[in-house]
Design a protein around this motif. Structure first.
Motif, PDB file in Angstrom:
ATOM      1  N   ASN B 305      35.239  58.049  34.451  1.00  0.00           N
ATOM      2  CA  ASN B 305      34.262  56.664  34.412  1.00  0.00           C
ATOM      3  C   ASN B 305      34.459  56.422  32.865  1.00  0.00           C
ATOM      4  N   THR B 306      35.588  56.128  32.337  1.00  0.00           N
ATOM      5  CA  THR B 306      35.733  55.547  31.210  1.00  0.00           C
ATOM      6  C   THR B 306      36.385  54.248  31.354  1.00  0.00           C
ATOM      7  N   THR B 307      36.527  53.490  30.306  1.00  0.00           N
ATOM      8  CA  THR B 307      36.910  52.177  30.469  1.00  0.00           C
ATOM      9  C   THR B 307      37.776  51.657  29.312  1.00  0.00           C
ATOM     10  N   SER B 308      38.989  50.753  29.407  1.00  0.00           N
ATOM     11  CA  SER B 308      39.559  50.130  28.236  1.00  0.00           C
ATOM     12  C   SER B 308      40.143  48.881  28.255  1.00  0.00           C
ATOM     13  N   ASN B 309      40.332  48.133  27.437  1.00  0.00           N
ATOM     14  CA  ASN B 309      40.639  46.862  27.375  1.00  0.00           C
ATOM     15  C   ASN B 309      41.558  46.607  26.380  1.00  0.00           C
ATOM     16  N   THR B 337      38.728  55.751  36.084  1.00  0.00           N
ATOM     17  CA  THR B 337      39.425  54.919  34.990  1.00  0.00           C
ATOM     18  C   THR B 337      39.536  53.574  35.219  1.00  0.00           C
ATOM     19  N   ASP B 338      39.188  52.684  34.354  1.00  0.00           N
ATOM     20  CA  ASP B 338      39.336  51.118  34.642  1.00  0.00           C
ATOM     21  C   ASP B 338      39.950  50.686  33.208  1.00  0.00           C
ATOM     22  N   SER B 339      41.356  50.548  33.263  1.00  0.00           N
ATOM     23  CA  SER B 339      41.857  50.003  32.096  1.00  0.00           C
ATOM     24  C   SER B 339      42.881  48.924  32.254  1.00  0.00           C
ATOM     25  N   ASN B 340      42.956  48.227  31.202  1.00  0.00           N
ATOM     26  CA  ASN B 340      43.996  46.989  31.401  1.00  0.00           C
ATOM     27  C   ASN B 340      44.523  46.862  30.117  1.00  0.00           C
ATOM     28  N   GLN B 341      45.857  46.477  29.884  1.00  0.00           N
ATOM     29  CA  GLN B 341      46.410  46.519  28.542  1.00  0.00           C
ATOM     30  C   GLN B 341      47.689  45.277  28.796  1.00  0.00           C
ATOM     31  N   TYR B 342      47.432  44.417  27.815  1.00  0.00           N
ATOM     32  CA  TYR B 342      48.247  43.043  27.876  1.00  0.00           C
ATOM     33  C   TYR B 342      48.843  42.806  26.484  1.00  0.00           C
ATOM     34  N   ASN B 343      50.082  42.363  26.529  1.00  0.00           N
ATOM     35  CA  ASN B 343      50.765  42.049  25.247  1.00  0.00           C
ATOM     36  C   ASN B 343      51.537  40.705  25.650  1.00  0.00           C
ATOM     37  N   HIS B 344      51.132  39.771  24.870  1.00  0.00           N
ATOM     38  CA  HIS B 344      51.781  38.445  25.054  1.00  0.00           C
ATOM     39  C   HIS B 344      52.369  38.078  23.684  1.00  0.00           C
ATOM     40  N   ASN B 345      53.563  37.577  23.710  1.00  0.00           N
ATOM     41  CA  ASN B 345      54.213  37.095  22.636  1.00  0.00           C
ATOM     42  C   ASN B 345      54.862  35.495  22.500  1.00  0.00           C
ATOM     43  N   LEU B 346      54.522  34.872  21.502  1.00  0.00           N
ATOM     44  CA  LEU B 346      55.168  33.299  21.276  1.00  0.00           C
ATOM     45  C   LEU B 346      56.118  33.587  20.294  1.00  0.00           C
ATOM     46  N   LEU B 347      57.400  33.127  20.780  1.00  0.00           N
ATOM     47  CA  LEU B 347      58.473  33.150  19.774  1.00  0.00           C
ATOM     48  C   LEU B 347      58.863  31.701  19.168  1.00  0.00           C
ATOM     49  N   LEU B 348      58.869  31.474  17.974  1.00  0.00           N
ATOM     50  CA  LEU B 348      59.067  30.165  17.615  1.00  0.00           C
ATOM     51  C   LEU B 348      60.461  29.630  17.265  1.00  0.00           C
ATOM     52  N   SER B 349      61.282  30.805  16.953  1.00  0.00           N
ATOM     53  CA  SER B 349      62.487  30.532  16.477  1.00  0.00           C
ATOM     54  C   SER B 349      63.660  31.466  17.303  1.00  0.00           C
ATOM     55  N   ARG B 350      64.938  31.262  17.117  1.00  0.00           N
ATOM     56  CA  ARG B 350      65.752  32.052  17.763  1.00  0.00           C
ATOM     57  C   ARG B 350      66.195  33.118  17.130  1.00  0.00           C
TER      58      ARG B 350
END
Lengths: 254, 434
Positions: B305-309, B337-350
């Protein structure tokens, strides 16, 4: 106001516009109709300055300037307005922020002072009534979670605020129910004036019942194949596009 | 000046550490001895270790450093300008030394202790070092051996702190190649609530090394809002380990914002040891030039019964390199357990690069877990829309970039902190190239 001469444009090497000629004078409303794939959206994108189109021939003069030589934002500041067929949603940028930035970009170009938050709010409240929008829409992300009709009303709100010299309405009627179509049309009609020109791009005649054009042109395979007044639209509606598109073009032998 | 390894040698025997704060405390001598043994045998982590695959400390290890700060002067005005929040308790550390004159600790409610680490050692005996593993990362051992200053926060049972506590750590640039090993300790007793903002700022443009360890202990139902803002100079090395242990019903909300530094590394770790406990682990890295920023996070769900975000976002420009490695471990007994994990990236150059790896290890069978990562570029339709409304390209790009980053800040409940961070980010946003 706008003079398009022999305009040719291609995308990824494929020719889409094949010699468009069109003259729009101040105060005139022109409707450009045509079947899918005729080049209607390409024409509006080319006029607004979207990247990805290659102009292979011809010229576009807007208020004595070479329009094709200007960046999209420079065209906008000089009074070219494109109402999008599919207005994008922008999460994280509030509608009011965009509206204010847009208005001030135009004002700066005109040598006017920026509007402050209070003056802007007064102005935008007045314009909201024109398109029957609730003030709450100002504080949401740009078009975020808006219905199809709300997005189009938001486009007309932007037009009302920016007071362009030339408005290009790209399929403004698409995705609208009758009520929304009426509201949007009333908004556009209220913005008709003798020094503002409107180019309406549409697939259906229906919009023209609400915004009555001075001229109607039929675009087919990258060229304007027929021009006339509003009666032409009605004829098209009853006979279908094949009536003009399948007819042999002048100078061609069957 | 000496290389990091050599800096350790004067302390080759425990007796020598008596010059450091708490040198006369036997328990601390023991801890330091362990750290010394560990560091002497393992040294700095190398790229051969999985956790350090993308980050080389070779340059750091070859760099000469000193521990002796000289001529430190920061005007009150300058300090005020750097400070993130106006209405906050403040503890200021400049070039590794606590500066009482610039700190503001008046009016702390009774039951709340905020003081420099060097004078708090007697308080922290029970907990110091319990949240971090010496053998995992050589840098923690180095910190444990050489730690001199930092902040100790203790909030007693039931107390809800009225204002945030700001830790402002400034490198003045007065001492060339200064190395500081800061140790922070935040302890919240049952039902206590506090907000702590760690802020690291470099004034000059010099080379220096900040090695930070922050330990967090949350008792039952305690709630800590914990922000870290890293604005080191563009030639600085910044390494930080932030680790928390959470008892039942406790909540730890972290935000980790990386803007500066030539090379930075963050290890953020929570251990959910009590039921109904929760971790929010968010962060943002905005990188340009040749910056290198590595974030490793780990959340251990140890009981049911633990959570993470978790949400980390990155904006990368020029030739920078970002690394995100997030690990969520749901242990055998951690049902529900209730868990979610996200990683989003924005690339502005090559030229820039991102290595992202969200990971979940699940050993329980009744859990709700989600994770994912994305790497993308600015949306061309949005960009054209803004330009068609008269916004120039640079403004349009920076507006969209800011909107992308702002997502993370929106998760901060305090409006004043959110606005302050948003303003800082606005200044630092990479502009992006066409």
């Amino acid at each position: 106001m706008l003079e398009i001469k022999n305009l040719h444009a291609s995308v990824d090497g494929k020719d889409i516009l094949k010699g468009i000629n069109l003259t729009v004078k101040p105060g005139q409303v022109h409707a450009i109709m045509g079947p899918n794939g005729a080049g209607k959206s390409t024409l509006s994108n080319v006029l607004a300055g979207r990247d990805g189109y290659e102009i292979t021939q011809g010229s576009v003069v807007f208020k004595d300037e070479d329009l094709l030589d200007l960046e999209a934002e420079e065209r906008a500041r000089r009074g070219v307005f494109l109402a999008f067929q599919y207005p994008v949603e922008i999460h994280g940028v509030s509608n009011i922020y965009l509206l204010k930035a847009a208005v001030n970009a135009v004002r700066e170009h005109q040598g006017l002072d920026e509007l402050d938050a209070m003056d802007f709010l007064t102005l935008v409240r007045e314009k909201l009534q024109l398109v029957k929008m609730n003030e709450e829409f100002l504080y949401r992300g740009v078009n975020e979670g808006f219905s199809g009709g709300e997005k189009k009303r938001n486009e007309i709100l932007q037009m009302a605020l920016l007071e362009p010299a030339l408005a290009i309405l790209d399929e403004t009627d698409s995705g609208l129910d009758i009520d929304a179509l009426k509201t949007v049309s009333e908004g556009v009609n209220a913005l008709r004036s003798q020094d503002r020109s409107i180019v309406m791009i549409t697939h259906y005649q229906r919009l023209l019942d609400y915004i009555v054009p001075d001229f109607v042109h039929v675009l087919s395979d990258g060229q304007i194949v027929k021009s006339g007044d509003k009666e032409l639209a009605k004829e098209l509606e009853s006979k279908g596009y094949s009536w003009v598109t399948d007819a042999p073009k002048a100078g061609q032998t069957a | 000046m000496k290389q990091l390894r050599e800096l350790v040698t004067p302390f080759a025997s425990v007796a020598e550490t008596s010059a450091l704060p708490g040198g006369d405390l036997p328990w601390l001598q023991t801890l330091r001895q362990q750290a010394l043994t560990q560091f002497s045998s393992a040294g700095l982590p190398s790229k051969k270790e999985e956790d350090w695959k993308y980050t080389s400390l070779w340059e750091l290890s070859q760099q000469a450093f000193t521990h002796d700060a000289v001529n430190t002067t920061i005007a009150a005005e300058q300090c005020e300008k750097l400070a993130l929040l106006d209405d906050a308790y403040r503890i200021v550390i400049i070039d590794g030394e606590y500066v009482a004159d610039l700190s503001q600790l008046d009016g702390l409610p009774s039951g709340v202790t905020v003081q420099p680490f060097s004078t708090s050692l007697a308080f922290v005996e029970q907990q110091l070092g319990q949240q971090v593993a010496l053998d995992k990362v050589g840098l923690t051992a180095l910190n444990t051996l050489l730690m001199k200053e930092g902040v100790m926060v203790h909030v007693a049972t039931e107390i809800v702190l009225d204002k945030p506590i700001g830790l402002l750590v400034i490198n003045s640039g007065a001492t060339t190649n200064l190395a500081t090993h800061l140790r922070n300790m935040i302890v919240l007793d049952a039902n206590a609530q506090a907000t702590v903002v760690e802020h690291y700022a470099g004034v000059g443009d010099g080379v220096y090394f900040n090695n930070v360890v922050s330990e967090v202990v949350l008792a039952e139902q305690a709630e800590l809002f914990h922000y870290k803002l890293q604005q080191e100079s563009h030639h600085a090395f910044h390494v930080a380990t932030i680790a928390a242990r959470q008892a039942a019903g406790s909540q730890w909300h972290t935000q980790n914002i990386t803007l500066g530094g030539k090379l930075s590394r963050n290890d953020v770790h929570s251990r959910l040891e009590g039921e109904q406990s929760h971790t929010t682990m968010d962060g943002l890295y905005l990188l340009n030039d040749e910056q290198h920023a590595d974030t490793h996070t780990r959340i251990d769900h140890l009981v049911p019964n633990t959570t993470s975000n978790e949400l980390y976002k990155g904006v990368l420009d020029d030739r920078c390199h970002g690394i995100f490695n997030g690990k969520v471990i749901v242990h055998k007994d951690a049902q529900n357990t209730d868990s979610n994990q996200y990683n989003h990236n924005l690339l502005l150059s090559r030229g820039c690069a991102i290595d992202t790896k969200p990971e979940m290890e699940i050993y329980a069978d009744d859990v709700k877990c989600g994770h994912g990562s994305t790497v993308g570029q600015l949306d061309m339709d949005q960009l054209f829309f803004l330009r068609a409304r008269g916004l120039d390209e640079v403004t349009a790009r920076s507006l969209l970039t800011h909107a992308f980053a702002e997502d993370v800040l929106e998760r901060i409940p305090s409006e004043s902190i959110r606005q302050a961070l948003s303003a800082v980010i606005e200044q630092c946003l990479p502009r992006g190239h066409k």
